[in-house]
Design an enzyme around this catalytic site. Sequence first.
Site, PDB file in Angstrom:
ATOM      1  N   TRP A 102       0.955  -1.283  -0.132  1.00  0.00           N
ATOM      2  CA  TRP A 102      -0.156   0.074   0.218  1.00  0.00           C
ATOM      3  C   TRP A 102       0.924   1.263   0.033  1.00  0.00           C
ATOM      4  O   TRP A 102       0.564   2.059  -0.669  1.00  0.00           O
ATOM      5  CB  TRP A 102      -0.987   0.233   1.210  1.00  0.00           C
ATOM      6  CG  TRP A 102      -1.986  -0.775   1.010  1.00  0.00           C
ATOM      7  CD1 TRP A 102      -2.391  -1.984   1.458  1.00  0.00           C
ATOM      8  CD2 TRP A 102      -3.111  -0.774  -0.136  1.00  0.00           C
ATOM      9  NE1 TRP A 102      -3.472  -2.659   0.933  1.00  0.00           N
ATOM     10  CE2 TRP A 102      -3.946  -1.904   0.005  1.00  0.00           C
ATOM     11  CE3 TRP A 102      -3.303   0.022  -1.174  1.00  0.00           C
ATOM     12  CZ2 TRP A 102      -5.192  -2.106  -0.763  1.00  0.00           C
ATOM     13  CZ3 TRP A 102      -4.198  -0.124  -1.943  1.00  0.00           C
ATOM     14  CH2 TRP A 102      -5.159  -1.134  -2.113  1.00  0.00           C
ATOM     15  N   ASP A 172      -1.585   6.651   6.444  1.00  0.00           N
ATOM     16  CA  ASP A 172      -2.547   5.688   5.856  1.00  0.00           C
ATOM     17  C   ASP A 172      -3.087   4.740   7.088  1.00  0.00           C
ATOM     18  O   ASP A 172      -2.278   3.750   7.225  1.00  0.00           O
ATOM     19  CB  ASP A 172      -2.341   5.156   4.611  1.00  0.00           C
ATOM     20  CG  ASP A 172      -3.361   4.307   3.936  1.00  0.00           C
ATOM     21  OD1 ASP A 172      -4.364   4.080   4.462  1.00  0.00           O
ATOM     22  OD2 ASP A 172      -3.216   3.771   2.949  1.00  0.00           O
ATOM     23  N   LYS A 196     -12.446  -1.465   6.372  1.00  0.00           N
ATOM     24  CA  LYS A 196     -11.687  -2.241   7.410  1.00  0.00           C
ATOM     25  C   LYS A 196     -12.367  -2.490   8.668  1.00  0.00           C
ATOM     26  O   LYS A 196     -12.854  -3.341   9.024  1.00  0.00           O
ATOM     27  CB  LYS A 196     -10.321  -2.013   7.103  1.00  0.00           C
ATOM     28  CG  LYS A 196      -9.676  -2.774   5.912  1.00  0.00           C
ATOM     29  CD  LYS A 196     -10.035  -1.937   4.671  1.00  0.00           C
ATOM     30  CE  LYS A 196      -9.038  -2.410   3.451  1.00  0.00           C
ATOM     31  NZ  LYS A 196      -8.146  -1.813   2.695  1.00  0.00           N
TER      32      LYS A 196
HETATM   33  C1  LIG Z   1      -7.638  -1.048   1.486  1.00  0.00           C
HETATM   34  C2  LIG Z   1      -6.655  -0.138   1.778  1.00  0.00           C
HETATM   35  C3  LIG Z   1      -6.508   0.872   0.940  1.00  0.00           C
HETATM   36  C4  LIG Z   1      -7.359   1.202  -0.340  1.00  0.00           C
HETATM   37  O1  LIG Z   1      -8.517   1.242  -0.122  1.00  0.00           O
HETATM   38  P1  LIG Z   1      -9.581   1.820  -1.333  1.00  0.00           P
HETATM   39  O2  LIG Z   1     -10.747   2.478  -0.237  1.00  0.00           O
HETATM   40  O3  LIG Z   1      -9.823   0.523  -2.085  1.00  0.00           O
HETATM   41  O4  LIG Z   1      -9.040   2.809  -2.097  1.00  0.00           O
HETATM   42  C5  LIG Z   1      -5.263   1.661   0.918  1.00  0.00           C
HETATM   43  N1  LIG Z   1      -4.381   1.562   2.155  1.00  0.00           N
HETATM   44  C6  LIG Z   1      -4.561   0.619   2.806  1.00  0.00           C
HETATM   45  C7  LIG Z   1      -3.532   0.492   3.957  1.00  0.00           C
HETATM   46  C8  LIG Z   1      -5.591  -0.343   2.756  1.00  0.00           C
HETATM   47  O5  LIG Z   1      -5.648  -1.421   3.618  1.00  0.00           O
END
Ligand SMILES: *Cc1c(COP(=O)(O)O)cnc(C)c1O
Length: 359
Positions: A102, A172, A196
């Site tokens: 990511w 993030d 998540k």
């Molecule tokens: C799932 C995830 C993303 C992407 O999320 P989207 O909603 O599909 O854009 C980005 N960073 C992390 C750490 C993730 O787990």
Amino acid sequence: MSRVYNFSAGPSVSPEPVLQQARQELLEWRDSGMSVMEMSHRGKHFLLIAEELESDLRSLMAIPENYKVLFLQGGASAQFSLIPQNILNGKTKACYLKTGAWSEKAIKDAKSYCDVIVSASSEDTRFTRIPEASTWHLDEQAAYLHYTTNETIHGVEFSELPDSKGLPLVSDMSSNILSRKIDVSQYGLIYAGTQKNMGPAGVTVVIVRDDLIGHAAKTVPPVFDYAEQAKNQSMLNTPATYNWYLVGLVLKWLKDQGGVEAMELRNIAKAAKLYQAIDQSALYSNPVAIPFRSRMNVPFILADESLDKPFLAAAEANGLFELKGHRSVGGMRASIYNAMPEAGVLALIDFMAEFERTH
Ligand SMILES: *Cc1c(COP(=O)(O)O)cnc(C)c1O
């Protein structure tokens, strides 16, 4: 009805009381005469839902007054491009830590807007550790330092706040927000997709310090300009109203559970049990160095790859779903977010032991 234990990385398991409440309120929310999804986002009922959503998140995370809380669309993926466009503020460089798939994506997308300095990378160890802070190359001219607190695919998590040497810290937190206590005041910007740890897909939370916004590039669409959305309570366009409501229910559930601190204790216990089962077995292994193992996403491989398919089939037969690892790393992955009850983790551990015994 037979609900399974869902170990999906995202969209992922929701707390059952939240689903039940949503079902109960689907046709009519309180005495409004209508479903939340039918309400005007300017009406008094929805405004109440929106206010509670923000105030519950502020209290759960102890977000200081000088931070804006935005509820946007486009996922964390959109933020990969929107962060540099919003907060470079005339600077040309930004620092990034590369610790998994990511952060790698965040780096790739940011390159369209600035000179990305990869301050450290663990690619050479196949993303199984976080490089020592003493080796990081931080540039004091950079606008910020970006990192991914929990690498959902590689199962690598920061357990401590990185030392950004004064650069605003951008994080993030898509896959571990609200799973552990953090000090928001140490961050410039925190972002997370909701699918998540916060409920359904469709909302992106951005928590940003006041002084970092208001300097977006002229080419940024207003709906993606943090300052514009902040001025409009994230309602510059029609928000994902029903999803805001669902995220709000998850936050209320979290408060009922005792908040982030109580949740963190449970997450520590769940993860410790699963890693212990993996480490003690001859069949399963986890490649991540112990101090960097994620409490949320636990990847593991089977010593014999030909057992992968039988493992997944037998797991499903036992009510344990979505254990297949990400295609880029293979093997298995158990995502054990806040809403995964300890009973689900224990059921997985029992199943793994039984599978090992019979194979
Ligand atoms: C799932 C995830 C993303 C992407 O999320 P989207 O909603 O599909 O854009 C980005 N960073 C992390 C750490 C993730 O787990």
